[in-house]
Design an enzyme around this catalytic site. Sequence first.
Site, PDB file in Angstrom:
ATOM      1  N   SER A 107      -3.128 -15.370   3.600  1.00  0.00           N
ATOM      2  CA  SER A 107      -2.290 -15.257   2.422  1.00  0.00           C
ATOM      3  C   SER A 107      -0.836 -14.963   2.813  1.00  0.00           C
ATOM      4  O   SER A 107       0.095 -15.616   2.344  1.00  0.00           O
ATOM      5  CB  SER A 107      -2.878 -14.166   1.526  1.00  0.00           C
ATOM      6  N   LYS A 111      -2.692   1.148   2.859  1.00  0.00           N
ATOM      7  CA  LYS A 111      -3.771   0.174   2.995  1.00  0.00           C
ATOM      8  C   LYS A 111      -4.493   0.363   4.326  1.00  0.00           C
ATOM      9  O   LYS A 111      -5.710   0.260   4.410  1.00  0.00           O
ATOM     10  CB  LYS A 111      -3.173  -1.238   2.918  1.00  0.00           C
ATOM     11  N   THR A 122      -1.677  -3.619  -8.371  1.00  0.00           N
ATOM     12  CA  THR A 122      -2.166  -2.255  -8.586  1.00  0.00           C
ATOM     13  C   THR A 122      -1.077  -1.226  -8.299  1.00  0.00           C
ATOM     14  O   THR A 122      -1.290  -0.041  -8.488  1.00  0.00           O
ATOM     15  CB  THR A 122      -3.368  -1.966  -7.675  1.00  0.00           C
ATOM     16  N   SER A 123       0.083  -1.663  -7.810  1.00  0.00           N
ATOM     17  CA  SER A 123       1.140  -0.705  -7.483  1.00  0.00           C
ATOM     18  C   SER A 123       2.016  -0.447  -8.716  1.00  0.00           C
ATOM     19  O   SER A 123       1.773  -0.985  -9.788  1.00  0.00           O
ATOM     20  CB  SER A 123       1.988  -1.231  -6.321  1.00  0.00           C
ATOM     21  N   ASP A 133     -10.246  -6.926   0.247  1.00  0.00           N
ATOM     22  CA  ASP A 133      -9.191  -7.782   0.786  1.00  0.00           C
ATOM     23  C   ASP A 133      -9.631  -8.185   2.191  1.00  0.00           C
ATOM     24  O   ASP A 133      -9.171  -7.623   3.178  1.00  0.00           O
ATOM     25  CB  ASP A 133      -7.856  -7.023   0.795  1.00  0.00           C
ATOM     26  N   SER A 169       6.050 -10.441  -4.391  1.00  0.00           N
ATOM     27  CA  SER A 169       5.016 -10.350  -5.436  1.00  0.00           C
ATOM     28  C   SER A 169       5.449  -9.409  -6.531  1.00  0.00           C
ATOM     29  O   SER A 169       6.317  -8.568  -6.359  1.00  0.00           O
ATOM     30  CB  SER A 169       3.707  -9.789  -4.880  1.00  0.00           C
ATOM     31  N   ARG A 170       4.772  -9.539  -7.658  1.00  0.00           N
ATOM     32  CA  ARG A 170       4.834  -8.507  -8.682  1.00  0.00           C
ATOM     33  C   ARG A 170       3.715  -7.510  -8.377  1.00  0.00           C
ATOM     34  O   ARG A 170       2.796  -7.811  -7.620  1.00  0.00           O
ATOM     35  CB  ARG A 170       4.598  -9.120 -10.062  1.00  0.00           C
ATOM     36  N   ALA A 171       3.811  -6.343  -8.986  1.00  0.00           N
ATOM     37  CA  ALA A 171       2.774  -5.331  -8.792  1.00  0.00           C
ATOM     38  C   ALA A 171       1.441  -5.830  -9.329  1.00  0.00           C
ATOM     39  O   ALA A 171       1.389  -6.444 -10.398  1.00  0.00           O
ATOM     40  CB  ALA A 171       3.163  -4.059  -9.538  1.00  0.00           C
ATOM     41  N   GLY A 184       0.793  -1.224   0.000  1.00  0.00           N
ATOM     42  CA  GLY A 184       0.000   0.000   0.000  1.00  0.00           C
ATOM     43  C   GLY A 184       0.821   1.268   0.000  1.00  0.00           C
ATOM     44  O   GLY A 184       0.289   2.347  -0.194  1.00  0.00           O
TER      45      GLY A 184
END
Lengths: 503, 503
Positions: free
Chosen positions: A264, A288, A198-199, A256, A194-196, A168
């Site tokens: 997760s 977030k 929404t970032s 979420d 992770s890959r983006a 976030g």
Amino acid sequence: MIFKVRLIPVKMNEFYGFANEEDLKEIGIIHGDRLKLVKGSKSITIFPQPSQIVARGEIGIPINIAEELKVKDGEEIKAFPISRPKSVEYIRKKLSGKKLSKDEIYEIIEDIVNNSLSEIELTAFVVSNYLVGMDFDEIEWMTRAMIETGETISFEKGIVVDKHSIGGVPGNKISLIIVPTVASAGLLIPKTASRAITSASGTADTMEVLANVNLSVEEIKEITERVGGVIAWGGATNIAPADDKIIRVEYPLSLDPKPQLLASVMAKKGAVGAKHVVIDIPVGEGAKISDMKRGRELSSDFVELGRRLGLNVTCAITYGGQPIGRAVGPALEAKEALKAMEERKGSSSLLEKSFGIAGILFEMAGIAMNGYEYAKELFMKGKTHEKFLEIVEAQGGEIRRSEEIMVGENTHTFTASFEGAVVAVRNKAIVKIARAAGAPKDKGAGIVIHKKKGEVVKKGDPLFTIYAEKDWKLQNAVETARSDFPIIVSGMILDRYPSFKVM
Amino acid sequence: MIFKVRLIPVKMNEFYGFANEEDLKEIGIIHGDRLKLVKGSKSITIFPQPSQIVARGEIGIPINIAEELKVKDGEEIKAFPISRPKSVEYIRKKLSGKKLSKDEIYEIIEDIVNNSLSEIELTAFVVSNYLVGMDFDEIEWMTRAMIETGETISFEKGIVVDKHSIGGVPGNKISLIIVPTVASAGLLIPKTASRAITSASGTADTMEVLANVNLSVEEIKEITERVGGVIAWGGATNIAPADDKIIRVEYPLSLDPKPQLLASVMAKKGAVGAKHVVIDIPVGEGAKISDMKRGRELSSDFVELGRRLGLNVTCAITYGGQPIGRAVGPALEAKEALKAMEERKGSSSLLEKSFGIAGILFEMAGIAMNGYEYAKELFMKGKTHEKFLEIVEAQGGEIRRSEEIMVGENTHTFTASFEGAVVAVRNKAIVKIARAAGAPKDKGAGIVIHKKKGEVVKKGDPLFTIYAEKDWKLQNAVETARSDFPIIVSGMILDRYPSFKVM
């Protein structure tokens, strides 16, 4: 019923097929019902779509399903309706407000992993977790089910630690500094990132500028045992695979649910055999989590879930009200992190946070009393930098110096139109502009922030620079920045009625 | 971005398209995002699916979308990402427990009708209505929005009445008797009915055995004005079209949230201009509503919603614990209803219920003090029969006598294996068997019940007969009946451990 296969030249994530409407009525199939296709010893369950243009007796199947069944165009295949899996009943049970049993949760997660649930059913599960919630037993079972339905890693010796940020906040490239710092002290840190979604750049996107992040679990294990740490893309592995499938329905709804967030994160940490874990919870406007109270509640939930799973968890509530460091976008972030390691100095929001989190891990693992000081010492002595280059090399990377990192050649700098102090650097606008410029797909795209909160600017001072690989994307990003200005200088007129004009 | 169209030979209900993964990353599209396709003055919004096998620069689109856009294979088309419609934000608002405004609900319903919402988003709406609920303002707005987004009928003169059953009880062919009875007294009853979704025969399926039910709203209006009544399939019209789309996600989850149930029924009644409406609420084991308390609550909700919409509503709570009449399945039901009209006699559960509901309509419309007696009188004098034949003729039907109705030639009769009284006729098993036999697709398939609750049977007496058009379906139905026996005689051993055996 016997169908003749007709290959449809597409691949689909959901297991769809296409059959003549009359055939579907004949065998009593309604939208949302399942049809089992059998060819020899192979079988697959699809959701048939009525289609007037598929001839009677034919079934249209996407290429990926044909490959899995090993059938060719024109071949015959058996098909019969099958009832909904039991997990749909369990989702209905959750919808009715009841607690699920361990077996019920395992069956739902297994069916998610096997693609046995439709998007409609999966959405109902996610929404019910959001609205009805889960108690700690259920969250624990869901986490364990997510771990057990995927690959896991276990290390024969050494102390395994890990860190995770719930995300976030833009520019959060701290893992590039924390992982080598921690590894240089002899701890094992098999970090999957992770890959983006929404970032503007996920840690995996940023690391990919320098090295290969598509590692198998065997490679993650081998490299971690050899050099102490790794920064790999979790999506290239089969670790906690349910998560990716759940995200597919969470993203379009921007939902979420807390049970899913907890499970997760902890499933990924549990699956790599971590014993000590720090969870970074950025709190602040545009992050977030926007307030401390919710940050503390979430922290307490993570610690409790960790206790149940046998993981020693500490949460670090960090400031997330503006980007970390000054660069946002894969290459710009990699460059900022590597440069800081080379020069032993950099943005304090980046370095202090990295030392803080690495330090907590040192204290948890019992290898330092003052973890922060120890982390800083390793960094200042060049141990972090040295280990980082080892990790990059182990992951097949070739870039050695920050100057070698290419960034977008098309740039545009916004300057201050009067004197004042920066009162806000708006996370969401920063991300929007960086994405418009091409990030994360175009590695060289992004934004560099020259002035952060509290800094004083004079008229004409540069505020931020947009980088893009393609000129048309730069123009889009400049437009985006004009309508959603990311840096607010005190006294700035944000909007004007009747006519809207920012600068 | 400009794409070259590649036609995919399928039709899809959801507006999907297929593009190369790299192209989607290039324009920043993630699963669940929308792409607007523009060709000349036409445009359509799709949900693009990543597909490695579509070449870069190509977009695969299903035939139905190509038709709507008037593009051919190989033509060029413009595409650009567009943001989620506002209605997704309103669905999120409902998920957060808040009341929606009138405008917000209208926008959601409009987007449902225009196919602007994905199945994920639509499911989130339905599940939130189930879990969060709606107050009466919201239900009223939703009903009005459902009416206004579709076709409506208005009659210049005459008293328009209507009836609706909320369903769940098999063999409920009462509309075939109520509509002509009511019409024969000079009232107008433009009845739109459903086809079976999970039942063995909807009223539209049953009527279709005798006449054409695919009528336009113009035809419904014209026939109603000319002969007083009609029994048409609502799905052939564009009356309250949101309902069908909502059902597509309700069915796989077996969910029917109360706000949706109320709005769906009342929108259909409001759209045809009905002034007096009777809602039949079957209550009993195996029906949609199992207890009187919930039946009364639902009744009170229907009456209140009617008051707000200017519709005079009476609810009839009826016995739904076993099938109505003795026949289940399109042709068998049509035959039973027509035979009763011809002979002026029949199963009391069928005739009494029909007279009762027609009678309430007579009393509401002010044309009889004792409506039941008046309905019975019309029926016994042959007015119902006469009017029914007029309606069948007006709808293009040719069958005049019940003997002419063909039923399945493959039959199997189950008999009692000992003496006793019938204690249950199980709705769900009856429907399951009739569907296994081929109903509703095979019009002649179904089941005839020889002994209903309370009737005494001797050993060897026939209990029920299965009818099928195809022998393999008869065998399926017989199997189904053996494992899920529909008629329970007192003293019957229902199950036996360790070995399971019913008869």
